[in-house]
Scaffold this motif. Structure first.
Motif, PDB file in Angstrom:
ATOM      1  N   ASN A   1       4.861   6.183  -3.366  1.00 28.69           N
ATOM      2  CA  ASN A   1       4.300   6.719  -4.600  1.00 28.69           C
ATOM      3  C   ASN A   1       5.337   7.358  -5.508  1.00 28.69           C
ATOM      4  OD1 ASN A   1       1.662   5.943  -4.504  1.00 28.69           O
ATOM      5  ND2 ASN A   1       1.024   7.672  -3.241  1.00 28.69           N
ATOM      6  N   ALA A   2       6.352   7.980  -4.907  1.00 26.21           N
ATOM      7  CA  ALA A   2       7.336   8.652  -5.753  1.00 26.21           C
ATOM      8  C   ALA A   2       8.031   7.643  -6.664  1.00 26.21           C
ATOM      9  CB  ALA A   2       8.355   9.393  -4.900  1.00 26.21           C
ATOM     10  N   GLN A   3       8.495   6.525  -6.064  1.00 24.90           N
ATOM     11  CA  GLN A   3       9.154   5.502  -6.865  1.00 24.90           C
ATOM     12  C   GLN A   3       8.204   4.930  -7.907  1.00 24.90           C
ATOM     13  OE1 GLN A   3       9.415   5.866  -3.630  1.00 24.90           O
ATOM     14  NE2 GLN A   3      11.182   4.806  -2.735  1.00 24.90           N
TER      15      GLN A   3
ATOM     16  N   MET B   1      -8.304  15.786   8.001  1.00 21.50           N
ATOM     17  CA  MET B   1      -7.185  15.165   7.231  1.00 21.50           C
ATOM     18  C   MET B   1      -5.860  15.626   7.811  1.00 21.50           C
ATOM     19  SD  MET B   1      -6.689  13.138   4.695  1.00 21.50           S
ATOM     20  CE  MET B   1      -5.062  12.482   4.463  1.00 21.50           C
TER      21      MET B   1
ATOM     22  N   ASN C   1      -4.414   3.743  -8.482  1.00 13.58           N
ATOM     23  CA  ASN C   1      -4.704   5.175  -8.368  1.00 13.58           C
ATOM     24  C   ASN C   1      -6.199   5.432  -8.462  1.00 13.58           C
ATOM     25  OD1 ASN C   1      -2.258   6.323  -7.930  1.00 13.58           O
ATOM     26  ND2 ASN C   1      -1.853   6.823 -10.059  1.00 13.58           N
TER      27      ASN C   1
ATOM     28  N   TRP D   1       5.521   6.256  -9.132  1.00 15.73           N
ATOM     29  CA  TRP D   1       5.199   7.243 -10.152  1.00 15.73           C
ATOM     30  C   TRP D   1       6.327   7.320 -11.181  1.00 15.73           C
ATOM     31  CZ3 TRP D   1       7.733  11.763 -11.595  1.00 15.73           C
ATOM     32  CH2 TRP D   1       7.031  12.593 -12.498  1.00 15.73           C
ATOM     33  N   PHE D   2       7.568   7.293 -10.678  1.00 13.42           N
ATOM     34  CA  PHE D   2       8.717   7.390 -11.570  1.00 13.42           C
ATOM     35  C   PHE D   2       8.785   6.157 -12.475  1.00 13.42           C
ATOM     36  CE2 PHE D   2      13.513   7.449 -12.100  1.00 13.42           C
ATOM     37  CZ  PHE D   2      13.472   8.467 -13.039  1.00 13.42           C
TER      38      PHE D   2
ATOM     39  N   ASP E   1      -8.885   4.177   4.999  1.00 12.35           N
ATOM     40  CA  ASP E   1      -7.497   3.721   4.986  1.00 12.35           C
ATOM     41  C   ASP E   1      -7.392   2.198   4.953  1.00 12.35           C
ATOM     42  OD1 ASP E   1      -6.272   6.080   4.739  1.00 12.35           O
ATOM     43  OD2 ASP E   1      -5.767   6.333   6.872  1.00 12.35           O
TER      44      ASP E   1
ATOM     45  N   SER F   1      -8.016   4.169  -5.418  1.00  9.33           N
ATOM     46  CA  SER F   1      -7.803   4.961  -4.195  1.00  9.33           C
ATOM     47  C   SER F   1      -8.486   6.321  -4.287  1.00  9.33           C
ATOM     48  CB  SER F   1      -6.314   5.106  -3.900  1.00  9.33           C
ATOM     49  OG  SER F   1      -5.753   6.055  -4.770  1.00  9.33           O
TER      50      SER F   1
ATOM     51  N   ARG G   1       6.030   8.756   4.394  1.00  6.64           N
ATOM     52  CA  ARG G   1       6.056   8.910   2.942  1.00  6.64           C
ATOM     53  C   ARG G   1       5.665   7.592   2.289  1.00  6.64           C
ATOM     54  NH1 ARG G   1      10.936  12.582   0.576  1.00  6.64           N
ATOM     55  NH2 ARG G   1      10.628  14.362   1.936  1.00  6.64           N
ATOM     56  N   SER G   2       4.821   7.653   1.300  1.00  7.08           N
ATOM     57  CA  SER G   2       4.397   6.444   0.624  1.00  7.08           C
ATOM     58  C   SER G   2       5.451   6.068  -0.399  1.00  7.08           C
ATOM     59  CB  SER G   2       3.065   6.699  -0.054  1.00  7.08           C
ATOM     60  OG  SER G   2       3.255   7.675  -1.048  1.00  7.08           O
TER      61      SER G   2
ATOM     62  N   ARG H   1      -8.466   0.860   1.646  1.00 10.78           N
ATOM     63  CA  ARG H   1      -7.421   1.135   0.657  1.00 10.78           C
ATOM     64  C   ARG H   1      -6.308   0.096   0.735  1.00 10.78           C
ATOM     65  NH1 ARG H   1      -6.197   7.613   0.660  1.00 10.78           N
ATOM     66  NH2 ARG H   1      -7.853   8.196  -0.775  1.00 10.78           N
TER      67      ARG H   1
ATOM     68  N   TYR I   1      -0.542  -0.010 -11.367  1.00  9.25           N
ATOM     69  CA  TYR I   1      -0.324   1.247 -10.644  1.00  9.25           C
ATOM     70  C   TYR I   1      -1.478   2.209 -10.970  1.00  9.25           C
ATOM     71  CZ  TYR I   1       1.534   5.779  -9.303  1.00  9.25           C
ATOM     72  OH  TYR I   1       1.686   7.020  -8.747  1.00  9.25           O
TER      73      TYR I   1
ATOM     74  N   TYR J   1      -2.541  16.070   6.896  1.00  7.77           N
ATOM     75  CA  TYR J   1      -1.573  16.079   5.811  1.00  7.77           C
ATOM     76  C   TYR J   1      -0.148  16.043   6.341  1.00  7.77           C
ATOM     77  CZ  TYR J   1      -5.473  17.346   2.845  1.00  7.77           C
ATOM     78  OH  TYR J   1      -6.664  17.348   2.177  1.00  7.77           O
ATOM     79  N   GLY J   2       0.700  15.242   5.686  1.00 12.80           N
ATOM     80  CA  GLY J   2       2.119  15.239   6.006  1.00 12.80           C
ATOM     81  C   GLY J   2       2.462  14.492   7.273  1.00 12.80           C
TER      82      GLY J   2
END
Lengths: 165, 236, 580
Positions: free
Chosen positions: A11-13, A1, A122, A15-16, A131, A125, A8-9, A134, A118, A3-4
């Motif tokens: 997801n932050a937006q 894997m 989740n 999620w908010f 990938d 996924s 950036r997905s 998904r 959303y 990571y990083g």
């Protein structure tokens, strides 16, 4: 894997938004439940429930007098039998209420769809880890959400047009 | 009292699948669960294998599933698990990682996730002659998270991790929180780039299993939520 | 398999990680080989603090710290090394802070400091706040931060590889180690220019100990078996406040925050023995006083323990500054320190003696001029000697980080100097001795289990070589070792597999244990005086004329041993009577 390493997905937006829609959905649901099932002042489709014995005896639920008389008053037919459809259509054809209720329903529709899809994405996924798979799932689910949005918008906007009982 | 100790055994050199084995073990109410395992290993069956070291809950070696819950064997007493004579205690390896032997799991992936979050202080400003100043209030922000002993009880109790083994999981992200929220740290951009990703923060659905499993009673979900807020504000 | 690195560090506690970090930053290719995952090392259990004259809370001076350490060592510590440690302390702590160690803070945002046993201002006037701490998990905070930094620097870790032997060239230089990979049961050779021992202490040789199960002092036995000596092994520290029966440590910081020891009469008995510093006297003294109280029949309800009373300290201090020990007392004793006194008794805690080194952590052959090429040692397994006959609280973490750091820097420099040199060639079959030993254990089908031998050894050490000793008990212990050695060499293991065979390692460890336990017992028997933690009932006075010297122990590990001596370095502080 790795990571990083991936971009950036979104997801932050998302999620908010999920938090915001979730918070609003609480209030929207409360209003929805109140109007549909408890409020006798505005025109509602709330029914007065019957007991099991009454149901066995063939007694059907009835509408509160306020709802029935509101429909009868609007149609000018003082003897008509009032159905749930009549009650809803009466509300949505009212020139004052229509804008308010359609706005309310559209907001409800948007928030519920985003919130639900959303969440669904989740869950999917979590279990679909390839990938490519998904990405396909994501496109398919959001396409479904879009279709439902169009159907919903169409229903809400056109409801009550040319209503005549 | 006498207890029945049921252990999920697996020997990679002999077994094709794990199996349960029971032992009768004498015990006192104040004995730790680890003492039961040591009794078996030393006096009944030397082949029983588990990790252990400090025996008082600070080294984090002996996290395992005891009566279905992730616990440190050394930090839970017989009297907290059973009611009395003849009762049964079950031991199984932490769920969600490959088993090496008996109660020993392969932690390779667990520590790979730890390394992924850049778990170190990033500060490129030349340090002052003396210590960097940090107020007690700022220290309080991270103190709870610094209690983590990396035993893995949380990550191996997390349904999101069980469903998706690539998910960073609570232990790694708590470490990310510990450094990102450290007022001396300047690496939040880099670190958020890792945790604010599809295998990161957003797969925490605030299930709270990690909080329940943590033997150091760290409020993990609270700190992960704070890290989510930090990620969102960083984007806005 | 043969692994090749510039530097191989054996053990991954505070000293090992510190050495690894500084050697790596200095440009060396570093491997850390540890029988546990590094984060499981016992440095993580250090609670109360790390001493340094930062002066964050009140005026302090490294010279006062030096004096306290010299006096605490009962004048057996080497004063040049102690001076280096105390002078290095502030800057090392600041470096640790810059690496990210989460120290507790005072109101000004500086590192918070508290009182600790034996630490005073102005050469013994009154207790001073010198112990930097991270609540009561200071070792944990330091060790995790060091591991994080080593990870950042790309130090190569070999986790769960148990080193079982050193590789020495015919000229007596060290150029590698032999390790058993616990996961697979394979024996590997590590070929290097330098080996650094950071294998920690041996508390598990005693029945009641604050040390981890892994604290089996393997490194000391490996050194002995390769013909190298050990220094001052008779000095074993018993920490005054271990939880009764379990031995789990209750930090001295508890007394630093105001905790009081009481006997069955409720009396604060330390007032009688140490009127100036009372409960904050050094550990050797407090442990001896506790045993005296218990022997005088003033143990709680006639049992072999006393009370540590924290009830007047207040809930806030306990929960904020001593949270771990509050939890330990509740979990393991069912005692809530906020409302009830904690039952405590002395517990085996720390080895003052060990592998003789100079203050750059290079191993010596027992003679100050002669170092062993390629071999370093740091931390509890080493004897610099900064602790002499008794270590002060907070000085163990300090010893680890200061001499770990010095080892790291010295090794990096040596590697730089030897950049063009090749590693000294390995002897033929360097693993043979180890393979034979393991094969002998695995092929044995008759014999007694490890636990019997270990229990008897721990009992003998506890009965005969603990806080008070005399000729009779020590002769018994030395005599016991002969039988225990034969038994340890004939234990049988039931697990014959290759995968994660921890029982096999238990068998190896008990064999090692006899070798250094003999050094402890024989050393204690040999030293006919009382000094620091070594308290002889038959020689109850310190005897500077004959015994102001280090003992150097050498053994063939077959029961034949001999002693030689090394002078104590005295610079500023002439030996005086030790009063608190």
């Amino acid at each position: 894997m790795n990571y990083g390493k991936s971009a950036r997905s979104t997801n932050a937006q998302n999620w908010f938004l999920h938090r915001i829609t979730g918070t609003f959905l609480i209030f929207l649901l409360i209003v929805h439940l109140w109007v549909q099932h408890y409020d006798h002042q505005t025109a509602t489709i709330a029914v007065q429930t019957v007991t099991a014995e009454q149901f066995e005896a063939g007694t059907l639920p009835t509408y509160p007098d306020e709802a029935v008389s509101a429909v009868r008053a609007q149609t000018g037919n003082a003897t008509m039998e009032v159905t749930p459809y009549d009650v809803v259509m009466q509300r949505l054809s009212d020139p004052v209420y229509a804008v308010l209720w359609k706005g309310f329903n559209i907001l409800f529709l948007l928030f519920a769809l985003h919130h639900g899809f959303y969440g669904l994405n989740n869950v999917l996924s979590d279990y679909i880890r390839n990938d490519m798979a998904r990405a396909i799932t994501k496109v398919l689910t959001w396409t479904l959400a879009l279709v439902l949005l169009i159907v919903g918008l169409y229903s809400v906007i056109t409801a009550g047009w040319n209503y005549s009982p | 009292m006498k207890l029945t100790v049921k252990i999920k055994r697996y020997n990679p050199e002999k077994d094709t699948a794990p199996h349960w084995q029971s032992y009768e073990v004498p015990a006192e109410p104040l004995d730790s669960a680890l003492a039961l395992l040591l009794h078996i290993k030393w006096h009944i069956d030397g082949t029983l294998t588990f990790r252990k070291s400090c025996a008082h809950g600070i080294c984090g070696s002996d996290a395992m599933q005891i009566n279905g819950e992730n616990k440190l064997a050394c930090s839970i007493l017989v009297q907290d698990i059973v009611k009395g004579d003849g009762d049964t205690i079950t031991f199984a390896p932490l769920p969600g990682s490959p088993v090496i032997k008996d109660l020993v799991i392969d932690q390779t992936r667990f520590f790979e996730k730890y390394r992924a979050v850049m778990p170190w202080l990033i500060n490129n400003t030349p340090p002052p002659e003396k210590e960097r100043i940090q107020s007690p209030e700022d220290f309080d922000l991270i103190e709870d998270a610094t209690k983590c002993i990396m035993c893995g009880a949380c990550t191996h109790s997390c349904p999101s991790t069980w469903a998706d083994p690539d998910y960073l999981g609570p232990a790694a992200m708590l470490k990310a929180y510990r450094y990102t929220l450290d007022t001396r740290d300047e690496g939040s951009d880099e670190r958020l780039g890792v945790v604010d990703s599809k295998e990161g923060l957003w797969k925490c659905y605030t299930i709270f299993n990690c909080v329940q499993a943590c033997p150091k009673e760290i409020d993990i979900t609270r700190w992960l939520s704070a890290l989510k807020r930090k990620s969102v504000t960083a984007r806005l | 398999m043969i692994f090749s690195h510039d530097v191989v560090i054996v053990g991954a506690g505070g000293a090992g990680l510190m050495a690894a970090l500084y050697a790596k930053e200095g440009g060396a290719d570093v491997a850390v080989v540890s029988k546990l995952h590094p984060l499981r090392s016992h440095t993580g259990a250090a609670q109360g603090g790390i001493g340094a004259a930062l002066g964050n809370e009140e005026e302090d001076n490294w010279l006062w710290h030096t004096f306290d350490t010299v006096k605490g060592s009962d004048y057996l510590g080497d004063q040049d090394a102690i001076e280096i440690m105390c002078k290095d302390a502030p800057r090392t702590i600041i470096e640790l802070e810059h690496y990210g160690v989460p120290f507790s803070r005072n109101k000004q945002g500086k590192i918070s400091q508290r009182r600790f046993g034996g630490h005073t201002r102005n050469f013994g006037e009154a207790a001073v706040r010198r112990a930097c701490h991270a609540a009561d998990r200071t070792g944990h905070a330091i060790m995790h931060t060091l591991y994080d930094q080593c990870t950042r620097q790309g130090v190569r870790f070999y986790d769960e590889y148990q080193v079982l032997d050193l590789i020495m060239t015919p000229d007596g230089a060290c150029n590698g180690a032999v390790a058993y990979e616990i996961l697979t049961g394979e024996v590997h050779t590590f070929h290097s220019k330098i080996v650094c021992m950071a294998t920690g202490g041996y508390g598990r040789a005693f029945k009641t100990t604050s040390n981890a199960h892994a604290g089996t002092g393997d490194g000391l036995a490996m050194v002995l078996r390769n013909g190298l000596p050990l220094e001052d092994m008779e000095f074993v520290q018993f920490h005054p406040t271990g939880l009764y029966r379990l031995g789990i440590l209750i930090t001295e910081g508890a007394r630093g925050e105001g905790g009081i020891l009481r006997n069955n009469d409720g009396e604060r008995f330390m007032e009688r023995y140490a009127p100036t510093v009372k409960d904050l006297a050094p550990r050797d003294l407090v442990s001896q006083c506790m045993y005296k109280e218990i022997r005088a029949g003033r143990g709680i309800n006639g049992k072999e323990h006393l009370y540590l009373d924290m009830t007047h300290v207040g809930e806030e201090v306990l929960l904020k500054k001593l949270p771990e020990i509050t939890i330990f007392s509740r979990t393991y004793m069912g005692v809530d320190p906020i409302t009830e006194p904690i039952p405590v008794a002395p517990t085996c805690h720390y080895a003052m003696g060990g592998i003789p080194t100079n203050f750059n952590s290079q191993v010596e052959t027992g003679n100050r001029e002669a170092i062993v090429p390629g071999l370093y040692a740091a931390g509890e397994c080493a004897c610099v000697s900064v602790h002499g006959a008794n270590r002060l609280g907070t000085n163990s973490l300090l010893d680890l980080v200061v001499f770990g750091r010095r080892a790291g820097m010295a090794m990096a420099q040596e590697i730089e100097e030897r950049r063009r040199e090749r590693k000294l060639p390995l002897p033929d079959a360097p693993e043979k001795r180890t393979r034979d030993m393991l094969e002998a254990i695995l092929s044995r089908t008759e014999g007694e289990p490890v636990v019997n031998v270990r229990t008897d050894l721990q009992q003998s050490m506890m009965d005969n070589v603990s806080v008070f000793r005399n000729d009779e008990t020590l002769s018994t212990a030395v005599a016991d070792m002969e039988g225990l050695r034969q038994r340890a060499r004939n234990v049988v293991v039931r697990d014959k597999g290759k995968a994660f065979n921890t029982e096999l390692m238990d068998a190896v460890e008990i064999d090692f244990m006899v070798d250094y336990a003999e050094a402890i017992a024989a050393g204690a028997h040999h030293r006919t005086e009382s000094r620091g933690a070594h308290s002889r009932e038959d020689y109850d006075k310190r005897n500077d004329d004959e015994w102001l010297k280090h003992t150097i122990y050498q053994s063939d590990c077959e029961g034949n041993f001999e002693f030689s001596y090394k002078d104590v370095v005295i610079t500023r502080f002439q030996p005086k009577e030790r009063k608190y």
